[in-house]
Design a protein around this motif. Sequence first.
Motif, PDB file in Angstrom:
ATOM      1  N   LEU A  54       0.850  -1.179   0.000  1.00 46.76           N
ATOM      2  CA  LEU A  54       0.000   0.000   0.000  1.00 46.76           C
ATOM      3  C   LEU A  54       0.885   1.229   0.000  1.00 46.76           C
ATOM      4  O   LEU A  54       1.874   1.285   0.736  1.00 46.76           O
ATOM      5  CB  LEU A  54      -0.900   0.011   1.237  1.00 46.76           C
ATOM      6  N   PRO A  55       0.572   2.216  -0.815  1.00 48.23           N
ATOM      7  CA  PRO A  55       1.375   3.440  -0.825  1.00 48.23           C
ATOM      8  C   PRO A  55       1.360   4.097   0.553  1.00 48.23           C
ATOM      9  O   PRO A  55       0.446   3.907   1.351  1.00 48.23           O
ATOM     10  CB  PRO A  55       0.662   4.331  -1.858  1.00 48.23           C
ATOM     11  N   ASN A  56       2.409   4.855   0.835  1.00 43.46           N
ATOM     12  CA  ASN A  56       2.462   5.611   2.081  1.00 43.46           C
ATOM     13  C   ASN A  56       1.513   6.793   1.954  1.00 43.46           C
ATOM     14  O   ASN A  56       1.892   7.931   1.762  1.00 43.46           O
ATOM     15  CB  ASN A  56       3.890   6.079   2.358  1.00 43.46           C
ATOM     16  N   HIS A  57       0.265   6.474   2.031  1.00 43.16           N
ATOM     17  CA  HIS A  57      -0.823   7.391   1.731  1.00 43.16           C
ATOM     18  C   HIS A  57      -1.731   7.409   2.943  1.00 43.16           C
ATOM     19  O   HIS A  57      -2.078   6.364   3.485  1.00 43.16           O
ATOM     20  CB  HIS A  57      -1.558   6.864   0.490  1.00 43.16           C
ATOM     21  N   ALA A  58      -2.078   8.583   3.425  1.00 46.54           N
ATOM     22  CA  ALA A  58      -2.804   8.697   4.691  1.00 46.54           C
ATOM     23  C   ALA A  58      -4.151   8.003   4.660  1.00 46.54           C
ATOM     24  O   ALA A  58      -4.653   7.584   5.693  1.00 46.54           O
ATOM     25  CB  ALA A  58      -2.988  10.172   5.047  1.00 46.54           C
ATOM     26  N   HIS A  59      -4.738   7.849   3.468  1.00 46.67           N
ATOM     27  CA  HIS A  59      -6.067   7.249   3.381  1.00 46.67           C
ATOM     28  C   HIS A  59      -6.055   6.162   2.312  1.00 46.67           C
ATOM     29  O   HIS A  59      -6.616   6.347   1.232  1.00 46.67           O
ATOM     30  CB  HIS A  59      -7.121   8.309   3.069  1.00 46.67           C
ATOM     31  N   ALA A  60      -5.428   5.042   2.615  1.00 44.54           N
ATOM     32  CA  ALA A  60      -5.399   3.910   1.690  1.00 44.54           C
ATOM     33  C   ALA A  60      -5.710   2.644   2.466  1.00 44.54           C
ATOM     34  O   ALA A  60      -5.292   2.474   3.606  1.00 44.54           O
ATOM     35  CB  ALA A  60      -4.040   3.807   1.006  1.00 44.54           C
ATOM     36  N   ASP A  61      -6.480   1.760   1.852  1.00 44.91           N
ATOM     37  CA  ASP A  61      -6.833   0.499   2.481  1.00 44.91           C
ATOM     38  C   ASP A  61      -6.974  -0.533   1.372  1.00 44.91           C
ATOM     39  O   ASP A  61      -6.923  -0.198   0.184  1.00 44.91           O
ATOM     40  CB  ASP A  61      -8.135   0.644   3.274  1.00 44.91           C
ATOM     41  N   PHE A  62      -7.139  -1.798   1.749  1.00 40.74           N
ATOM     42  CA  PHE A  62      -7.305  -2.847   0.746  1.00 40.74           C
ATOM     43  C   PHE A  62      -8.463  -3.741   1.131  1.00 40.74           C
ATOM     44  O   PHE A  62      -8.903  -3.778   2.288  1.00 40.74           O
ATOM     45  CB  PHE A  62      -6.023  -3.678   0.613  1.00 40.74           C
ATOM     46  N   VAL A  63      -8.959  -4.469   0.144  1.00 40.55           N
ATOM     47  CA  VAL A  63     -10.021  -5.432   0.369  1.00 40.55           C
ATOM     48  C   VAL A  63      -9.875  -6.537  -0.675  1.00 40.55           C
ATOM     49  O   VAL A  63      -9.405  -6.289  -1.788  1.00 40.55           O
ATOM     50  CB  VAL A  63     -11.411  -4.743   0.274  1.00 40.55           C
ATOM     51  N   CYS A  64     -10.215  -7.764  -0.312  1.00 45.53           N
ATOM     52  CA  CYS A  64     -10.163  -8.883  -1.249  1.00 45.53           C
ATOM     53  C   CYS A  64     -11.506  -9.019  -1.959  1.00 45.53           C
ATOM     54  O   CYS A  64     -12.549  -8.619  -1.422  1.00 45.53           O
ATOM     55  CB  CYS A  64      -9.821 -10.179  -0.522  1.00 45.53           C
ATOM     56  N   PRO A  65     -11.511  -9.581  -3.161  1.00 41.76           N
ATOM     57  CA  PRO A  65     -12.776  -9.736  -3.900  1.00 41.76           C
ATOM     58  C   PRO A  65     -13.808 -10.569  -3.153  1.00 41.76           C
ATOM     59  O   PRO A  65     -15.004 -10.461  -3.410  1.00 41.76           O
ATOM     60  CB  PRO A  65     -12.344 -10.427  -5.200  1.00 41.76           C
ATOM     61  N   THR A  66     -13.343 -11.405  -2.220  1.00 43.18           N
ATOM     62  CA  THR A  66     -14.248 -12.275  -1.471  1.00 43.18           C
ATOM     63  C   THR A  66     -14.857 -11.571  -0.255  1.00 43.18           C
ATOM     64  O   THR A  66     -15.623 -12.196   0.501  1.00 43.18           O
ATOM     65  CB  THR A  66     -13.499 -13.526  -0.992  1.00 43.18           C
ATOM     66  N   ALA A  67     -14.535 -10.302  -0.064  1.00 41.45           N
ATOM     67  CA  ALA A  67     -15.061  -9.575   1.094  1.00 41.45           C
ATOM     68  C   ALA A  67     -16.580  -9.487   1.024  1.00 41.45           C
ATOM     69  O   ALA A  67     -17.169  -9.420  -0.057  1.00 41.45           O
ATOM     70  CB  ALA A  67     -14.467  -8.175   1.150  1.00 41.45           C
ATOM     71  N   THR A  68     -17.199  -9.475   2.168  1.00 38.19           N
ATOM     72  CA  THR A  68     -18.650  -9.338   2.215  1.00 38.19           C
ATOM     73  C   THR A  68     -19.036  -7.898   1.896  1.00 38.19           C
ATOM     74  O   THR A  68     -18.239  -6.974   2.074  1.00 38.19           O
ATOM     75  CB  THR A  68     -19.187  -9.695   3.610  1.00 38.19           C
ATOM     76  N   PRO A  69     -20.266  -7.679   1.430  1.00 37.32           N
ATOM     77  CA  PRO A  69     -20.718  -6.305   1.181  1.00 37.32           C
ATOM     78  C   PRO A  69     -20.607  -5.419   2.418  1.00 37.32           C
ATOM     79  O   PRO A  69     -20.283  -4.230   2.307  1.00 37.32           O
ATOM     80  CB  PRO A  69     -22.181  -6.502   0.756  1.00 37.32           C
ATOM     81  N   ASN A  70     -20.832  -5.981   3.597  1.00 33.29           N
ATOM     82  CA  ASN A  70     -20.732  -5.190   4.823  1.00 33.29           C
ATOM     83  C   ASN A  70     -19.301  -4.721   5.077  1.00 33.29           C
ATOM     84  O   ASN A  70     -19.077  -3.605   5.539  1.00 33.29           O
ATOM     85  CB  ASN A  70     -21.233  -5.998   6.021  1.00 33.29           C
ATOM     86  N   GLU A  71     -18.318  -5.610   4.793  1.00 39.27           N
ATOM     87  CA  GLU A  71     -16.921  -5.213   4.980  1.00 39.27           C
ATOM     88  C   GLU A  71     -16.548  -4.113   3.999  1.00 39.27           C
ATOM     89  O   GLU A  71     -15.903  -3.114   4.360  1.00 39.27           O
ATOM     90  CB  GLU A  71     -15.984  -6.405   4.801  1.00 39.27           C
ATOM     91  N   LEU A  72     -16.936  -4.293   2.742  1.00 38.63           N
ATOM     92  CA  LEU A  72     -16.639  -3.274   1.740  1.00 38.63           C
ATOM     93  C   LEU A  72     -17.276  -1.943   2.132  1.00 38.63           C
ATOM     94  O   LEU A  72     -16.631  -0.885   2.053  1.00 38.63           O
ATOM     95  CB  LEU A  72     -17.174  -3.722   0.379  1.00 38.63           C
ATOM     96  N   LYS A  73     -18.511  -1.998   2.573  1.00 39.07           N
ATOM     97  CA  LYS A  73     -19.209  -0.777   2.956  1.00 39.07           C
ATOM     98  C   LYS A  73     -18.494  -0.084   4.110  1.00 39.07           C
ATOM     99  O   LYS A  73     -18.299   1.142   4.096  1.00 39.07           O
ATOM    100  CB  LYS A  73     -20.651  -1.105   3.349  1.00 39.07           C
ATOM    101  N   ALA A  74     -18.073  -0.864   5.109  1.00 38.49           N
ATOM    102  CA  ALA A  74     -17.413  -0.281   6.277  1.00 38.49           C
ATOM    103  C   ALA A  74     -16.091   0.362   5.894  1.00 38.49           C
ATOM    104  O   ALA A  74     -15.764   1.474   6.342  1.00 38.49           O
ATOM    105  CB  ALA A  74     -17.196  -1.357   7.341  1.00 38.49           C
ATOM    106  N   ARG A  75     -15.306  -0.319   5.060  1.00 39.18           N
ATOM    107  CA  ARG A  75     -14.003   0.229   4.659  1.00 39.18           C
ATOM    108  C   ARG A  75     -14.184   1.482   3.798  1.00 39.18           C
ATOM    109  O   ARG A  75     -13.459   2.470   3.956  1.00 39.18           O
ATOM    110  CB  ARG A  75     -13.192  -0.831   3.915  1.00 39.18           C
ATOM    111  N   ALA A  76     -15.124   1.439   2.874  1.00 42.92           N
ATOM    112  CA  ALA A  76     -15.344   2.586   1.996  1.00 42.92           C
ATOM    113  C   ALA A  76     -15.858   3.791   2.781  1.00 42.92           C
ATOM    114  O   ALA A  76     -15.407   4.922   2.572  1.00 42.92           O
ATOM    115  CB  ALA A  76     -16.325   2.212   0.889  1.00 42.92           C
TER     116      ALA A  76
END
Length: 220
Positions: free
Chosen positions: A88-110
């Motif tokens: 992940l870049p040294n970026h203050a607002h960067a995160d990752f998610v896998c394609p298998t993530a649940t919609p709830n996880e994606l929603k929370a991270r976004a």
Amino acid sequence: MSEKSALFMARTTRFHEFARSLTTTLGVEVSLATPDSPTAAHDFDLLILDSDGIRSDRIDQIAKWLDDRGGVPMLVIVDDEALGTLRLPNHAHADFVCPTATPNELKARAQRLMGEEETVTADDVLNIDNLEINLATYQVTLDNEPIDLTLMEYSLLSFLATHPNRAYSREVLLHRVWGFEYCGGTRTVDVHIRRIRSKVGPQIAAHITTVRGVGYLFKD
């Protein structure tokens, strides 16, 4: 019209339907772009980047482009098999998610990335001598300078540092850090430990102790 908007960037169309579904699941307006033609006609609040087929240096360039746009946050979609090389870049607002993530996880991270700020508490930050591990942002700094760790290097270091003074076998580390699905040999743990030691410097490396016939232990 949504108050928030997102730009979905990918080389392929494999997640285009998924991207369009974000209008419903996240309540955001979604536009599509490619890494080779990233220009957006309007401002956006979040970049969702499918990293498939994109070199790490290109991801760094995209992060700098986002900085020039006022520090737009980035959520990177990375396949499970590519986690070991993700940086992940040294970026203050960067995160990752896998394609298998649940919609709830994606929603929370976004939602977190789109400005619904979470307060970083003292429990989220681990300080060992001149090393700081931010467990909330996945960032590691040495003397206030960022360290370029892969995701698995970060995961192994943070696991050992948050479970100090206890020896873990290589098999247990593979289970706890890499997960059930990892099919490689235990030698990969030694390789990652060696890389971590070389990156964190001798003072911090001295905390990572090899326990002969067992595995590794982090001394606090």
